[in-house]
Design a protein around this motif. Structure first.
Motif, short mmCIF file in Angstrom:
data_model
loop_
_atom_site.label_atom_id
_atom_site.label_comp_id
_atom_site.label_asym_id
_atom_site.label_seq_id
_atom_site.Cartn_x
_atom_site.Cartn_y
_atom_site.Cartn_z
N ALA A 25 11.87 23.78 26.03
CA ALA A 25 10.64 23.00 25.93
C ALA A 25 9.71 23.59 24.88
N GLU A 26 9.61 24.91 24.83
CA GLU A 26 8.75 25.55 23.84
C GLU A 26 9.29 25.40 22.43
N LYS A 27 10.61 25.45 22.26
CA LYS A 27 11.21 25.23 20.94
C LYS A 27 10.95 23.81 20.46
N LYS A 28 11.06 22.86 21.39
CA LYS A 28 10.83 21.46 21.04
C LYS A 28 9.37 21.25 20.64
N LYS A 29 8.45 21.88 21.36
CA LYS A 29 7.02 21.75 21.06
C LYS A 29 6.71 22.40 19.71
N ALA A 30 7.29 23.55 19.43
CA ALA A 30 7.07 24.24 18.17
C ALA A 30 7.61 23.42 17.00
N LYS A 31 8.74 22.78 17.21
CA LYS A 31 9.33 21.95 16.15
C LYS A 31 8.44 20.75 15.86
N ASN A 79 5.16 20.59 16.31
CA ASN A 79 3.98 21.11 15.60
C ASN A 79 4.28 21.40 14.15
N ASN A 80 5.46 21.92 13.88
CA ASN A 80 5.87 22.24 12.52
C ASN A 80 6.00 20.95 11.70
N ASN A 81 6.53 19.89 12.31
CA ASN A 81 6.65 18.61 11.61
C ASN A 81 5.29 18.03 11.30
N ARG A 82 4.31 18.19 12.18
CA ARG A 82 2.95 17.69 11.93
C ARG A 82 2.31 18.42 10.77
N LYS A 83 2.52 19.72 10.68
CA LYS A 83 1.95 20.52 9.58
C LYS A 83 2.56 20.09 8.25
N ASN A 84 3.85 19.80 8.24
CA ASN A 84 4.53 19.38 7.02
C ASN A 84 4.05 18.01 6.55
N GLU A 85 3.65 17.15 7.49
CA GLU A 85 3.19 15.80 7.11
C GLU A 85 1.84 15.85 6.42
N LEU A 86 1.01 16.82 6.79
CA LEU A 86 -0.31 16.95 6.18
C LEU A 86 -0.17 17.54 4.84
#
Length: 65
Positions: free
Chosen positions: A50-56, A58-65
């Motif tokens: 669950a934590e790996k999925k959440k981190a992934k 968040n990482n995708n959101r940062k890349n979109e910005l």
């Protein structure tokens, strides 16, 4: 009545074993190195996944910005 035995007994045993699910008899002794709970290993830890999925996500959101 005469019962016929199968010609190849090994093939019948193989078919039965394909449906057999291996269960570790010492599953209560397994300790997760991530959450330190008894009954599973870190590779099967739901908390870690669950934590790996959440981190992934968040990482995708940062890349979109």
């Amino acid at each position: 009545m005469i019962k016929k035995e199968p010609a190849n007994k090994k093939s019948l045993k193989a078919k039965k074993s394909m449906n057999f699910k291996r269960i570790n008899s010492n599953s209560k002794l397994n300790v997760c190195y991530y959450c330190h709970k008894i009954g599973h290993y870190a590779r099967g830890c739901k908390t870690l996944k669950a934590e790996k999925k959440k981190a992934k996500a968040n990482n995708n959101r940062k890349n979109e910005l």
